[in-house]
Design an enzyme around this catalytic site. Structure first.
Site: not given
Length: 401
Positions: A260, A206
């Site tokens: 993010c 990720k």
């Protein structure tokens, strides 16, 4: 199977709704009583296309409810924030207190056969920390606790589609946990594929995905600064360069925002500062872009008393998410330099927004002498002719033909 989703924010709520739609009995848990009360009243608290309708259908189906009291469950999903902070030396550090707190709460109710799924984006070895916390609270041997890390892969504005159609990574500490988690996602997914690996690889995967995008955007932002010095239209340049079949440069902007891309690279750099040179340079470039834009705007004003209108405050077009928004950073820099400014973001409440005056589109056109286009909101795209009547600085290529 009963699933409890801990955290009812941008990721937790859509996840709870999607799991319910797949037939699971789902409890949406949050420590914020006001959030739970609003959800219990039938209203969601975030802006996301299709989410209210999906929420209504899930609640009407009887498989979704909400509570501020954690109860025993077969599966505990942890979808809580993982921000970063700067220590006394200025170094960026991951703040995992919410993950640890959720783990300790779940650990008090955990049984050996239960599964804990961590969806929050985290630094390497956080799943190991979570297993240790769960063991401390439950008394179950750490190696026998079923923990899986399945990082979310959705983007605001398209969550309800991507939750069902994007491939998912299932990284687990035990083979049993991998199979248990994979079975859940296979029931949710319509087109996406489940890929199983270990927890450490899943954590790094990720971070790698978002860091790749941060580096690419940093290149685009750096090109925009170089092109500014050369008098070249950077948006035309990138469009031409992307005609090459193996080139895909992203679009420059006022910086990089969101929870993010603006955060995850620091999770890698924190643990590998000597190795992550390109990652660090990219992050610094993107963090410095709002200051470059501010200097360009100030230098373009006809008079120092002119009012600047900032078009866009969220971190990406057509959402209300303002986490790590570079547009907010731009506003703060303008304020520090004594510039008169107002802002317009149709996805934020009008009025005072943490010291920023957020006004309607009509009002900003009336009062601003100079416009800064920081986002491609649909409202702005549909009114390019009105924007063009004012002097403007276009950070995102909105006014390109």
């Amino acid at each position: 199977m009963k699933i409890t989703v801990m955290g009812q924010g941008y990721i937790g709520l859509p996840t709870a709704i999607t799991l319910s739609g797949a037939g699971f009995e789902v409890c949406g848990f949050d420590v914020n009583q006001k959030t739970i009360e609003q959800l219990q009243s039938g209203k969601i608290h975030i802006v996301e296309p299709g989410l209210q309708l999906a929420f209504d259908e899930a609640v009407a189906g009887g498989h979704l409810h909400f509570s501020s009291e954690l109860a025993p469950s077969d599966v505990f999903y942890i979808a809580v924030p993982t921000p970063f902070y700067q220590d006394d030396s200025g170094a960026h550090k991951a703040d995992l207190k919410y993950v640890e707190s959720a783990g300790r709460m779940a650990g008090k109710l955990l049984k050996p056969e239960n599964l804990v799924i961590l969806e929050s984006t985290v630094p390497p070895r956080t799943s190991e920390m979570l297993a240790r916390v769960l063991s401390e609270e439950s008394g179950i041997d750490m190696d026998k606790i079923h923990v899986a890390h399945c990082p979310e892969r959705v983007i605001p504005g398209n969550m309800m589609f991507e939750l069902k159609n994007n491939d998912r990574i299932v990284g687990a500490r035990t083979p049993e946990a991998a199979e248990m988690a994979a079975a859940i996602y296979k029931k949710v997914l319509e087109k996406g594929v489940v890929h199983k690996t270990d927890d450490l690889t899943a954590e790094m995967c990720k971070l790698t995905e978002n860091t790749f995008r941060d580096v690419n955007i940093a290149y685009a932002n750096e090109l925009s600064i170089i092109c500014d010095k050369m008098g070249i239209d950077v948006f035309e340049l990138i469009k031409l360069a992307n005609c090459h079949p193996r080139v895909n440069i992203l679009t420059p902007g006022v910086g990089v925002g969101g929870h993010c891309i603006a955060v995850d690279p620091w999770f890698i750099y924190e643990q590998f500062p000597e190795e992550a040179k390109v990652i660090h340079a990219s992050r610094v470039r993107n963090e410095n872009k709002p200051r470059f834009v501010a200097e360009k705007v100030i230098g373009s004003l006809a008079k120092v008393t002119d009012t600047v209108g900032v078009l866009g405050l969220s971190y990406k077009p057509d959402v209300d998410d303002m986490r790590e928004s570079p547009s907010l950073e731009l506003c703060q820099i303008l304020k520090e330099k004594g510039v008169n400014f107002i802002a317009c973001d149709p996805f934020a409440p009008y009025g005072d927004l943490n010291g920023i005056s957020n006004v309607s589109f009509d009002e900003i056109l009336e009062k601003a002498d100079y416009l800064v286009i920081t986002l491609g909101h649909t409202l702005f795209k549909d009114n390019k002719e009105l924007i063009a009547k004012k002097p403007f600085y276009d950070c995102v290529g909105l006014m390109e033909k």
